[in-house]
Design a protein around this motif. Sequence first.
Motif, PDB file in Angstrom:
ATOM      1  N   ARG A   7      47.266   4.727  10.721  1.00 19.84           N
ATOM      2  CA  ARG A   7      46.547   5.995  10.818  1.00 19.84           C
ATOM      3  C   ARG A   7      47.412   7.178  10.396  1.00 19.84           C
ATOM      4  O   ARG A   7      46.912   8.181   9.893  1.00 19.84           O
ATOM      5  CB  ARG A   7      46.053   6.209  12.249  1.00 19.84           C
ATOM      6  CG  ARG A   7      44.895   5.321  12.651  1.00 19.84           C
ATOM      7  CD  ARG A   7      44.208   5.879  13.899  1.00 19.84           C
ATOM      8  NE  ARG A   7      43.142   5.007  14.355  1.00 19.84           N
ATOM      9  CZ  ARG A   7      43.276   4.129  15.341  1.00 19.84           C
ATOM     10  NH1 ARG A   7      44.439   3.993  15.944  1.00 19.84           N
ATOM     11  NH2 ARG A   7      42.268   3.379  15.709  1.00 19.84           N
TER      12      ARG A   7
ATOM     13  N   THR B 284      46.934   8.333   6.798  1.00 19.91           N
ATOM     14  CA  THR B 284      45.638   8.754   6.299  1.00 19.91           C
ATOM     15  C   THR B 284      45.410  10.256   6.470  1.00 19.91           C
ATOM     16  O   THR B 284      46.030  10.899   7.310  1.00 19.91           O
ATOM     17  CB  THR B 284      44.510   7.997   7.027  1.00 19.91           C
ATOM     18  OG1 THR B 284      44.647   8.215   8.435  1.00 19.91           O
ATOM     19  CG2 THR B 284      44.597   6.518   6.743  1.00 19.91           C
TER      20      THR B 284
ATOM     21  N   PRO C 123      39.679  13.539   9.337  1.00 18.50           N
ATOM     22  CA  PRO C 123      38.297  13.048   9.291  1.00 18.50           C
ATOM     23  C   PRO C 123      37.558  13.506   8.042  1.00 18.50           C
ATOM     24  O   PRO C 123      37.830  14.577   7.490  1.00 18.50           O
ATOM     25  CB  PRO C 123      37.675  13.664  10.555  1.00 18.50           C
ATOM     26  CG  PRO C 123      38.828  13.902  11.467  1.00 18.50           C
ATOM     27  CD  PRO C 123      39.975  14.263  10.578  1.00 18.50           C
ATOM     28  N   MET C 124      36.606  12.679   7.583  1.00 19.15           N
ATOM     29  CA  MET C 124      35.807  12.975   6.398  1.00 19.15           C
ATOM     30  C   MET C 124      34.846  14.129   6.675  1.00 19.15           C
ATOM     31  O   MET C 124      34.113  14.112   7.663  1.00 19.15           O
ATOM     32  CB  MET C 124      34.976  11.749   6.003  1.00 19.15           C
ATOM     33  CG  MET C 124      35.797  10.523   5.688  1.00 19.15           C
ATOM     34  SD  MET C 124      36.620  10.702   4.095  1.00 19.15           S
ATOM     35  CE  MET C 124      37.436   9.104   4.022  1.00 19.15           C
TER      36      MET C 124
ATOM     37  N   GLN D 265      41.181   1.466   5.761  1.00 18.73           N
ATOM     38  CA  GLN D 265      42.350   2.334   5.612  1.00 18.73           C
ATOM     39  C   GLN D 265      42.554   2.745   4.156  1.00 18.73           C
ATOM     40  O   GLN D 265      42.802   3.924   3.855  1.00 18.73           O
ATOM     41  CB  GLN D 265      43.595   1.618   6.145  1.00 18.73           C
ATOM     42  CG  GLN D 265      44.886   2.442   6.013  1.00 18.73           C
ATOM     43  CD  GLN D 265      45.766   1.976   4.859  1.00 18.73           C
ATOM     44  OE1 GLN D 265      45.714   0.817   4.448  1.00 18.73           O
ATOM     45  NE2 GLN D 265      46.562   2.867   4.337  1.00 18.73           N
TER      46      GLN D 265
ATOM     47  N   TRP E  12      39.861   5.191   3.223  1.00 16.92           N
ATOM     48  CA  TRP E  12      40.123   6.470   3.878  1.00 16.92           C
ATOM     49  C   TRP E  12      41.204   7.239   3.116  1.00 16.92           C
ATOM     50  O   TRP E  12      41.079   8.442   2.869  1.00 16.92           O
ATOM     51  CB  TRP E  12      40.536   6.214   5.320  1.00 16.92           C
ATOM     52  CG  TRP E  12      40.609   7.435   6.202  1.00 16.92           C
ATOM     53  CD1 TRP E  12      40.311   8.731   5.879  1.00 16.92           C
ATOM     54  CD2 TRP E  12      40.989   7.461   7.588  1.00 16.92           C
ATOM     55  NE1 TRP E  12      40.484   9.562   6.959  1.00 16.92           N
ATOM     56  CE2 TRP E  12      40.916   8.802   8.019  1.00 16.92           C
ATOM     57  CE3 TRP E  12      41.396   6.472   8.479  1.00 16.92           C
ATOM     58  CZ2 TRP E  12      41.226   9.188   9.323  1.00 16.92           C
ATOM     59  CZ3 TRP E  12      41.705   6.858   9.782  1.00 16.92           C
ATOM     60  CH2 TRP E  12      41.617   8.198  10.198  1.00 16.92           C
TER      61      TRP E  12
ATOM     62  N   MET F   1      38.205   2.217  13.097  1.00 19.28           N
ATOM     63  CA  MET F   1      38.863   3.130  12.169  1.00 19.28           C
ATOM     64  C   MET F   1      37.844   3.953  11.387  1.00 19.28           C
ATOM     65  O   MET F   1      38.071   5.138  11.122  1.00 19.28           O
ATOM     66  CB  MET F   1      39.768   2.369  11.205  1.00 19.28           C
ATOM     67  CG  MET F   1      40.500   3.294  10.240  1.00 19.28           C
ATOM     68  SD  MET F   1      41.773   2.472   9.244  1.00 19.28           S
ATOM     69  CE  MET F   1      43.099   2.386  10.451  1.00 19.28           C
ATOM     70  N   ALA F   2      36.714   3.350  10.997  1.00 20.56           N
ATOM     71  CA  ALA F   2      35.669   4.105  10.308  1.00 20.56           C
ATOM     72  C   ALA F   2      35.143   5.230  11.193  1.00 20.56           C
ATOM     73  O   ALA F   2      34.883   6.349  10.719  1.00 20.56           O
ATOM     74  CB  ALA F   2      34.530   3.170   9.895  1.00 20.56           C
TER      75      ALA F   2
ATOM     76  N   ASP G 167      36.883   6.726  13.574  1.00 21.45           N
ATOM     77  CA  ASP G 167      37.960   7.727  13.612  1.00 21.45           C
ATOM     78  C   ASP G 167      37.952   8.592  12.357  1.00 21.45           C
ATOM     79  O   ASP G 167      38.214   9.794  12.416  1.00 21.45           O
ATOM     80  CB  ASP G 167      39.320   7.045  13.742  1.00 21.45           C
ATOM     81  CG  ASP G 167      39.528   6.390  15.098  1.00 21.45           C
ATOM     82  OD1 ASP G 167      38.734   6.671  16.024  1.00 21.45           O
ATOM     83  OD2 ASP G 167      40.483   5.607  15.236  1.00 21.45           O
ATOM     84  N   ALA G 168      37.670   7.952  11.224  1.00 23.99           N
ATOM     85  CA  ALA G 168      37.685   8.660   9.942  1.00 23.99           C
ATOM     86  C   ALA G 168      36.414   9.461   9.705  1.00 23.99           C
ATOM     87  O   ALA G 168      36.362  10.265   8.773  1.00 23.99           O
ATOM     88  CB  ALA G 168      37.854   7.653   8.808  1.00 23.99           C
ATOM     89  N   GLN G 169      35.391   9.234  10.524  1.00 23.42           N
ATOM     90  CA  GLN G 169      34.060   9.793  10.297  1.00 23.42           C
ATOM     91  C   GLN G 169      33.535   9.341   8.927  1.00 23.42           C
ATOM     92  O   GLN G 169      32.910  10.084   8.186  1.00 23.42           O
ATOM     93  CB  GLN G 169      34.059  11.318  10.424  1.00 23.42           C
ATOM     94  CG  GLN G 169      34.368  11.794  11.845  1.00 23.42           C
ATOM     95  CD  GLN G 169      34.362  13.295  12.001  1.00 23.42           C
ATOM     96  OE1 GLN G 169      33.750  14.015  11.204  1.00 23.42           O
ATOM     97  NE2 GLN G 169      35.040  13.791  13.028  1.00 23.42           N
ATOM     98  N   MET G 170      33.818   8.080   8.624  1.00 22.93           N
ATOM     99  CA  MET G 170      33.355   7.424   7.408  1.00 22.93           C
ATOM    100  C   MET G 170      32.108   6.602   7.732  1.00 22.93           C
ATOM    101  O   MET G 170      32.050   5.947   8.768  1.00 22.93           O
ATOM    102  CB  MET G 170      34.459   6.498   6.872  1.00 22.93           C
ATOM    103  CG  MET G 170      34.066   5.654   5.664  1.00 22.93           C
ATOM    104  SD  MET G 170      35.305   4.341   5.334  1.00 22.93           S
ATOM    105  CE  MET G 170      36.764   5.327   4.970  1.00 22.93           C
TER     106      MET G 170
END
Length: 281
Positions: free
Chosen positions: A131, A134, A137-138, A226, A229, A249-250, A252-255
């Motif tokens: 993390r 990266t 967030p998206m 990852q 991201w 993780m998606a 967390d990434a707002q993916m």
Amino acid sequence: MSLVAPATIQKVVGENLTEVSDLLAVEEPLEIRLGFGPVDDRQQKSVSVTMRTPGHDEELAMGFLFTEGIIHQPSDIVSCRHCVQDSEKEGNVLRVELKPDVVVDWARLERNTFTSSSCGLCGKTTIDAVRALTPGPMLSDFAVEPSIIHSLADRIREAQLAFAYTGGIHAATLFDAEGKLLLVREDIGRHNALDKLIGAAFWQNWLPLTQFGIFLSGRVGVELVQKSWMAGVPLLAAVGAPSSLAVQMAQDAQMTLAGFVRNERFNLYSEPGRVRITQLA
């Protein structure tokens, strides 16, 4: 080098056996070497050996180095070419020469390096270390109609030349909000196919990919999230299932993460708002 290799096989249908010709996906090692350091003290070091399908090797190396946080823009690279000095490894050693002012974080690279086409996050000590590489967030407003996601698997299969012959190779595809397929890359390794795709986009200065989605032909592990991201991809879709860490993780990434994309169905595991659903059952 060819993506496929001929083979003679024994084919069994019911109780009958016949000898027929077949084609197999080629799998060979690729060693990625870095040339680095000041002009008066250049050094060389091997950073990864991955089992891959030959082709687009330069893109694979660039995608790998970018998603591992070693390079950040195409100008970091002086050259990227196959080594020809070692005849025993002809075509299977790629040397990437970095600019003298590019500083390599060897401790991080040693934690994160892949060792085969299927190992995923081998050697990564903690998910927090991943993390840390990266971006945040998206925030992309990228969105697509469900019909576009439904159509991807069949359309991409038509573009998979090596898969058509072997049935044993993965694909990663870049598409836009209208469903146009912009890049397709194939490899026997899921991670390598994605590295090739991201490397191609990296070299064309398309990153971050905030207005594009990526479609994968297999399952989704956390390392594929990852990589996506790192490349700034707001929507990742796949034929197969995601793992629990991939979903985490998606989120967390707002993916947006879609799995089991087949037969006019798919599941959304995070950020469903990027898929324009007009009817709720």
